[in-house]
Design a protein around this motif. Structure first.
Motif, PDB file in Angstrom:
ATOM      1  N   VAL A   1      37.925  38.491  33.360  1.00  0.00           N
ATOM      2  CA  VAL A   1      39.054  38.266  32.877  1.00  0.00           C
ATOM      3  C   VAL A   1      39.214  37.099  32.048  1.00  0.00           C
ATOM      4  CG1 VAL A   1      41.278  37.548  33.777  1.00  0.00           C
ATOM      5  CG2 VAL A   1      39.836  39.238  35.024  1.00  0.00           C
ATOM      6  N   HIS A   2      38.247  36.127  32.319  1.00  0.00           N
ATOM      7  CA  HIS A   2      38.373  34.802  31.503  1.00  0.00           C
ATOM      8  C   HIS A   2      37.193  34.052  31.667  1.00  0.00           C
ATOM      9  CE1 HIS A   2      39.846  31.095  29.670  1.00  0.00           C
ATOM     10  NE2 HIS A   2      39.177  30.275  30.736  1.00  0.00           N
ATOM     11  N   LYS A   3      36.650  33.373  30.487  1.00  0.00           N
ATOM     12  CA  LYS A   3      35.605  32.550  30.692  1.00  0.00           C
ATOM     13  C   LYS A   3      35.647  31.260  29.905  1.00  0.00           C
ATOM     14  CE  LYS A   3      30.220  32.325  30.575  1.00  0.00           C
ATOM     15  NZ  LYS A   3      30.395  31.628  31.647  1.00  0.00           N
ATOM     16  N   GLY A   4      35.787  30.206  30.235  1.00  0.00           N
ATOM     17  CA  GLY A   4      36.110  28.875  29.451  1.00  0.00           C
ATOM     18  C   GLY A   4      35.383  27.744  29.947  1.00  0.00           C
ATOM     19  N   GLY A   5      34.784  27.040  29.119  1.00  0.00           N
ATOM     20  CA  GLY A   5      33.957  25.667  29.818  1.00  0.00           C
ATOM     21  C   GLY A   5      32.897  26.420  30.869  1.00  0.00           C
ATOM     22  N   ARG A   6      33.082  25.701  32.008  1.00  0.00           N
ATOM     23  CA  ARG A   6      32.200  25.952  33.067  1.00  0.00           C
ATOM     24  C   ARG A   6      32.914  26.908  34.082  1.00  0.00           C
ATOM     25  NH1 ARG A   6      30.217  21.081  36.097  1.00  0.00           N
ATOM     26  NH2 ARG A   6      29.119  22.627  37.101  1.00  0.00           N
ATOM     27  N   SER A   7      34.097  27.521  33.777  1.00  0.00           N
ATOM     28  CA  SER A   7      34.762  28.159  34.773  1.00  0.00           C
ATOM     29  C   SER A   7      34.928  29.586  34.202  1.00  0.00           C
ATOM     30  CB  SER A   7      36.040  27.826  35.047  1.00  0.00           C
ATOM     31  OG  SER A   7      35.975  26.300  35.656  1.00  0.00           O
ATOM     32  N   GLY A   8      34.934  30.578  35.013  1.00  0.00           N
ATOM     33  CA  GLY A   8      35.225  32.017  34.876  1.00  0.00           C
ATOM     34  C   GLY A   8      35.904  32.640  35.837  1.00  0.00           C
ATOM     35  N   VAL A   9      36.688  33.663  35.494  1.00  0.00           N
ATOM     36  CA  VAL A   9      37.439  34.517  36.556  1.00  0.00           C
ATOM     37  C   VAL A   9      37.073  35.926  36.034  1.00  0.00           C
ATOM     38  CG1 VAL A   9      39.719  35.381  37.496  1.00  0.00           C
ATOM     39  CG2 VAL A   9      39.325  33.039  36.576  1.00  0.00           C
ATOM     40  N   TYR A  10      36.974  36.738  37.409  1.00  0.00           N
ATOM     41  CA  TYR A  10      36.225  38.177  37.265  1.00  0.00           C
ATOM     42  C   TYR A  10      36.917  39.106  38.197  1.00  0.00           C
ATOM     43  CZ  TYR A  10      32.477  36.313  34.440  1.00  0.00           C
ATOM     44  OH  TYR A  10      31.901  35.632  33.283  1.00  0.00           O
ATOM     45  N   ASP A  11      37.393  40.121  37.746  1.00  0.00           N
ATOM     46  CA  ASP A  11      37.925  41.050  38.586  1.00  0.00           C
ATOM     47  C   ASP A  11      36.990  42.268  38.952  1.00  0.00           C
ATOM     48  OD1 ASP A  11      40.571  39.880  38.966  1.00  0.00           O
ATOM     49  OD2 ASP A  11      41.596  41.029  37.572  1.00  0.00           O
ATOM     50  N   VAL A  12      37.140  42.588  40.310  1.00  0.00           N
ATOM     51  CA  VAL A  12      36.151  43.727  40.656  1.00  0.00           C
ATOM     52  C   VAL A  12      36.968  44.682  41.450  1.00  0.00           C
ATOM     53  CG1 VAL A  12      34.091  44.496  41.910  1.00  0.00           C
ATOM     54  CG2 VAL A  12      34.345  42.058  41.058  1.00  0.00           C
ATOM     55  N   VAL A  13      36.762  46.040  41.079  1.00  0.00           N
ATOM     56  CA  VAL A  13      37.456  47.082  41.874  1.00  0.00           C
ATOM     57  C   VAL A  13      36.531  47.930  42.523  1.00  0.00           C
ATOM     58  CG1 VAL A  13      38.893  49.248  41.558  1.00  0.00           C
ATOM     59  CG2 VAL A  13      39.210  47.043  40.262  1.00  0.00           C
ATOM     60  N   VAL A  14      36.577  48.387  43.861  1.00  0.00           N
ATOM     61  CA  VAL A  14      35.510  49.128  44.517  1.00  0.00           C
ATOM     62  C   VAL A  14      36.391  50.292  44.879  1.00  0.00           C
ATOM     63  CG1 VAL A  14      34.231  49.207  46.574  1.00  0.00           C
ATOM     64  CG2 VAL A  14      34.622  47.026  45.498  1.00  0.00           C
ATOM     65  N   SER A  15      35.806  51.612  44.388  1.00  0.00           N
ATOM     66  CA  SER A  15      36.166  52.789  44.668  1.00  0.00           C
ATOM     67  C   SER A  15      35.038  53.613  45.210  1.00  0.00           C
ATOM     68  CB  SER A  15      36.510  53.451  43.264  1.00  0.00           C
ATOM     69  OG  SER A  15      37.408  52.555  42.428  1.00  0.00           O
ATOM     70  N   ASN A  16      35.574  54.819  45.962  1.00  0.00           N
ATOM     71  CA  ASN A  16      34.866  55.590  46.390  1.00  0.00           C
ATOM     72  C   ASN A  16      34.223  56.823  45.428  1.00  0.00           C
ATOM     73  OD1 ASN A  16      36.892  57.582  46.569  1.00  0.00           O
ATOM     74  ND2 ASN A  16      37.151  57.034  48.895  1.00  0.00           N
ATOM     75  N   GLN A  17      33.619  57.731  45.959  1.00  0.00           N
ATOM     76  CA  GLN A  17      33.027  58.935  45.026  1.00  0.00           C
ATOM     77  C   GLN A  17      34.321  59.625  44.504  1.00  0.00           C
ATOM     78  OE1 GLN A  17      32.208  58.543  48.305  1.00  0.00           O
ATOM     79  NE2 GLN A  17      32.694  60.306  49.185  1.00  0.00           N
ATOM     80  N   ARG A  18      35.354  59.589  45.232  1.00  0.00           N
ATOM     81  CA  ARG A  18      36.931  60.393  44.862  1.00  0.00           C
ATOM     82  C   ARG A  18      37.465  59.707  43.952  1.00  0.00           C
ATOM     83  NH1 ARG A  18      35.435  61.081  49.896  1.00  0.00           N
ATOM     84  NH2 ARG A  18      36.839  59.423  50.859  1.00  0.00           N
ATOM     85  N   GLY A  19      37.110  58.539  43.661  1.00  0.00           N
ATOM     86  CA  GLY A  19      37.873  57.528  42.661  1.00  0.00           C
ATOM     87  C   GLY A  19      39.026  56.648  43.455  1.00  0.00           C
ATOM     88  N   GLU A  20      39.051  56.888  44.743  1.00  0.00           N
ATOM     89  CA  GLU A  20      39.887  56.138  45.445  1.00  0.00           C
ATOM     90  C   GLU A  20      39.585  54.739  45.622  1.00  0.00           C
ATOM     91  OE1 GLU A  20      40.946  59.959  48.292  1.00  0.00           O
ATOM     92  OE2 GLU A  20      39.417  58.465  48.940  1.00  0.00           O
ATOM     93  N   ARG A  21      40.496  53.894  45.339  1.00  0.00           N
ATOM     94  CA  ARG A  21      40.211  52.390  45.552  1.00  0.00           C
ATOM     95  C   ARG A  21      40.044  52.054  46.973  1.00  0.00           C
ATOM     96  NH1 ARG A  21      43.104  48.861  40.859  1.00  0.00           N
ATOM     97  NH2 ARG A  21      42.497  50.222  39.016  1.00  0.00           N
ATOM     98  N   VAL A  22      39.238  51.078  47.198  1.00  0.00           N
ATOM     99  CA  VAL A  22      38.686  50.903  48.468  1.00  0.00           C
ATOM    100  C   VAL A  22      39.077  49.384  48.530  1.00  0.00           C
ATOM    101  CG1 VAL A  22      36.798  50.419  50.093  1.00  0.00           C
ATOM    102  CG2 VAL A  22      36.942  52.764  49.016  1.00  0.00           C
ATOM    103  N   ALA A  23      38.846  48.666  47.475  1.00  0.00           N
ATOM    104  CA  ALA A  23      38.946  47.046  47.523  1.00  0.00           C
ATOM    105  C   ALA A  23      39.157  46.515  46.204  1.00  0.00           C
ATOM    106  CB  ALA A  23      37.854  46.249  48.093  1.00  0.00           C
TER     107      ALA A  23
END
Length: 152
Positions: A103-125
């Motif tokens: 999502v963002h990387k600047g200097g020494r810090s970063g922000v990352y989004d992670v979506v976990v889905s199952n085999q049916r494409g349903e979001r789990v987390a």
């Protein structure tokens, strides 16, 4: 080396020592600058007393994808923290896919989004990780470090 080649070299180096992800049966199916896709099949020993995948293991999958994404620039980067929201139950036999995106990387810090889905494409987390880079500390000696110019 191209940024993609750097990301792949970092994946390979990290994977060699990532015994936790290997033990859990994860596979890094894709990696690129600031992104990674990791899969894991829910096995019997991953199911809790409610008959669903233990939430901590779903978070571990997301954390592994986060780690491969934020280390793709060949500078050792660690988690500074993360938040995870469990959205639906994962069940025995489900194939979970964690897609991490910078999502963002600047200097020494970063922000990352992670979506976990199952085999049916349903979001789990949904997971948001915050990273801290050890500037000037290469993951793979001899490989270029840092995001490509203009990428941050």
């Amino acid at each position: 080396m191209t940024p993609q080649e750097v990301a792949e070299a970092c994946r390979d180096a990290m994977w060699q020592g990532d015994h936790a992800s290997q033990w859990l049966g994860m596979a890094v199916v894709a990696v690129g600058p600031g992104t990674a896709t990791v899969t894991m099949t829910v096995r019997a020993e991953m199911v809790n007393g409610h008959g669903v995948a233990h939430g901590g293991l779903v978070a571990t999958l997301a954390d592994s994808a986060f780690a491969f994404a934020c280390n793709a620039y060949n500078e050792v980067t660690v988690a500074a923290g993360f938040d995870v929201n469990l959205l639906a139950a994962a069940r025995l036999g489900d194939v979970l896919t964690a897609l991490a995106v910078e999502v963002h990387k600047g200097g020494r810090s970063g922000v990352y989004d992670v979506v976990v889905s199952n085999q049916r494409g349903e979001r789990v987390a949904a997971f948001r990780g915050r990273s801290r880079t050890m500037k000037g500390t290469p993951l793979v000696p001899g490989v270029p470090m840092g995001p490509p110019p203009g990428a941050a």
